[in-house]
Write an enzyme that holds these catalytic residues in place. Structure first.
Site: not given
Ligand SMILES: [Zn+2]
Lengths: 395, 165
Positions: A88, A212, A341
């Site tokens: 990430c 989420c 993401h």
């Protein structure tokens, strides 16, 4: 005499979402958007490339990726041509490395580009593959490859120790989707109500679907250059990379460094080091991009980054402090929750938003923003990465 | 079969898509952990030089880098600190709900906490403070090519389960 300083000059991203495109297609789209943001910069004037990705090589076959990316983008790197994998935080890591290379005098103009192609021809692999992104032999067999279980535990612990409320988690999603509604490049453009959040499909209580971030295909690119080159390349106000830090204290969940799961000493340490490195304090921060992989993450992060007292993150969000006009507007382009993401590209998206904020050209502009911060956690919260940007260089 | 065939589509094994560790002694130096597990023992390594207990087990001490390590047993019982159940987005290898607990192995244990999947555990039955214990189970074997033959490497792994009241 001040040494060489690194600036972020421009950036761009492709459309993020479930894309009918390969990783190398998206990298090209992002690089094109990036160079459109720096008119006059030619690919051949870029002397370094850092490519950030975790899942290229697993969800598509390509190892030794950097030369492939360089070639397709028409780059002929002479200072650095390498790949970075910090899940990430890969994008932010690339930016920190580019800063070091530029300040050392080894590089002048570096492109940092991140990309993930997460959706595979058979959808089962999208969730299953997450087992490769945490401590595989010890944590994956316990089921936390996909991270919601772990962050649901963090949420429950934070609620138990600090009295954080379900609706305060929900406010993070409502606010960030509200920002993301204005961002056409993000995964989603929809507004959420608290009712939407509370009535959504349960993923792992207390977290529902909108608590989420989604899994997303996408790519983003930025140009990091020396101050001298930055002045040549752009008429816009200079934005300096003032400092940063990256902290890792454990990998297996059993070695969690906090007193409990709502206590993140590794982020506190990263923040302390980054603020000292950039010579600022949390009260100097005008705008922030924090790693809202889950609603609870943002609540813990605003605490550990020193935006509010420990335990008051829920109240900070609920009272509107992350909105425009609040104490520190946060995730003003939609964050991970709304933009999605694609791991290795996320830190670069955050950098682009901070760049625009500090140059006064963001869609959700924070008036007079002069100092911005980006934060990423990686995996099951095993690493924290911070980059601090400023209109003024570190003195 | 086509002349250039795809190994995955013909059922050939690759560790990159295996969710369990490669436990066989041919492929790691901590295989004793899995042998101990097969005997119902939950173990890790302790440094004989400085006394540091490290989890997971390893081949050097992370404190003093000595490679003189011994195997010690960890507690097989603990108490639930927090439990969660995941119903959505569960990987293909599990049936929902996937239940996990953050477990306190006790103040005398050199490894204080462990994250574990809960098995033999009905949904919504487990709560904070409940006692749980180690549970060892078989996981799918994989092939290993030796010089003259291909063998099946049998494997076990662990989770925790509620202690019957
Ligand atoms: Zn030692």
């Amino acid at each position: 005499m001040a040494g060489r300083r690194a600036c972020i000059v421009g950036g761009g991203m492709c459309k993020w979402g479930v894309r009918e495109a390969s990783y190398i297609d998206m990298v090209q789209e992002a690089a094109k958007a990036c160079l459109e943001d720096v008119p006059g910069l030619k690919p051949t004037n870029i002397d370094g490339l850092l490519f950030s990705s975790t899942f290229v090589g697993r969800r598509s076959v390509q190892a030794n990726t950097a030369p492939v990316v360089a070639e397709r983008l028409g780059l002929k790197p002479t200072s650095i041509c390498a790949r970075v994998d910090v899940l990430c935080a890969g994008g932010s890591t690339g930016i920190l490395l580019a800063k070091g290379l530029v300040e050392s005098g080894m590089a002048d103009v570096v492109m940092v580009v991140g990309c993930e192609k997460l959706y595979t021809p058979e959808r089962w692999q999208v969730q299953y593959d997450e087992i490769a992104a945490i401590d595989h032999d010890w944590d994956a067999p316990q089921g936390i490859g996909p991270p919601p279980l772990w962050f649901a535990m963090i949420a429950k612990e934070h609620m138990k120790h600090y009295g954080t409320k379900r609706e305060q988690l929900g406010m993070v999603s409502v606010i960030n989707y509200g920002y993301g509604y204005t961002n056409p490049k993000g995964h989603f453009q929809r507004k959420l109500t608290m009712e939407d959040v509370l009535n959504a499909t349960e993923i792992a209580a207390p977290l529902g679907l909108y608590d989420c971030c989604p899994l997303t295909d996408g790519s983003a690119a930025v140009i990091i250059a020396s101050e001298e080159k930055a002045k040549e390349l752009s008429d816009r106000p200079l934005v300096y990379i003032r400092g940063g830090a990256q902290v890792s204290l454990h990998s297996v969940s059993a070695n969690w460094p906090g007193e409990h799961l709502g206590d993140w000493p590794h982020l506190r340490l990263a923040a302390k080091k980054a603020y000292a490195n950039a010579k600022i304090s949390p009260k100097d921060v005008d705008v922030a991009q924090v790693h809202d992989c889950f609603s609870i993450s943002e609540i813990v992060e605003v605490e550990e980054l020193g935006f509010c007292k420990k335990g008051e993150g829920g109240l900070f969000v609920e009272s509107g402090q992350t909105k425009l006009g609040g104490a520190i507007p946060t995730n003003t382009d939609g964050g991970l929750l709304s933009c999605g993401h694609p791991f290795g590209a996320t830190g670069i998206r955050q950098a682009i938003e901070i760049l625009k904020q500090l140059q006064g050209r963001a869609t959700n502009q924070v008036n007079g923003a002069a100092i911005g911060i980006t934060h990423n956690l990686s995996g099951s919260c095993v690493e924290h990465t911070i980059v601090i940007y400023g209109r003024e260089p570190r003195k | 079969m086509a002349t250039a065939w795809i190994p995955f589509l013909e059922g050939r094994y690759s560790p990159t898509l295996d969710m369990w560790p490669i436990e066989a002694k041919e492929f790691n130096r901590i295989y004793k952990f899995y042998e101990n597990l097969r005997e119902g023992k939950f173990t890790t390594t302790k440094c004989q030089k400085c006394g540091r207990v490290a989890y997971p087990p390893r081949v050097i001490c992370p404190e003093c880098y000595s490679d003189e390590l011994e195997w010690i047993e960890l507690p097989k019982k603990g108490k639930v600190i927090v439990v969660v159940e995941k119903w959505g987005g569960v990987p293909i290898c599990y049936e929902p709900p996937l239940i996990d607990a953050w477990i306190d192995l006790g103040k005398d244990s050199p490894v204080r906490h462990i994250l574990s999947r809960m098995i033999n555990c009905p949904p919504e039955s487990l709560k904070e403070g409940d006692e749980v214990q180690l549970a060892v189970f078989d996981v799918p074997a994989h092939p290993i090519e030796l010089k003259k033959e291909t063998i099946k490497a049998e494997r076990v792994f662990f989770a925790f389960e509620p202690v019957k009241k």
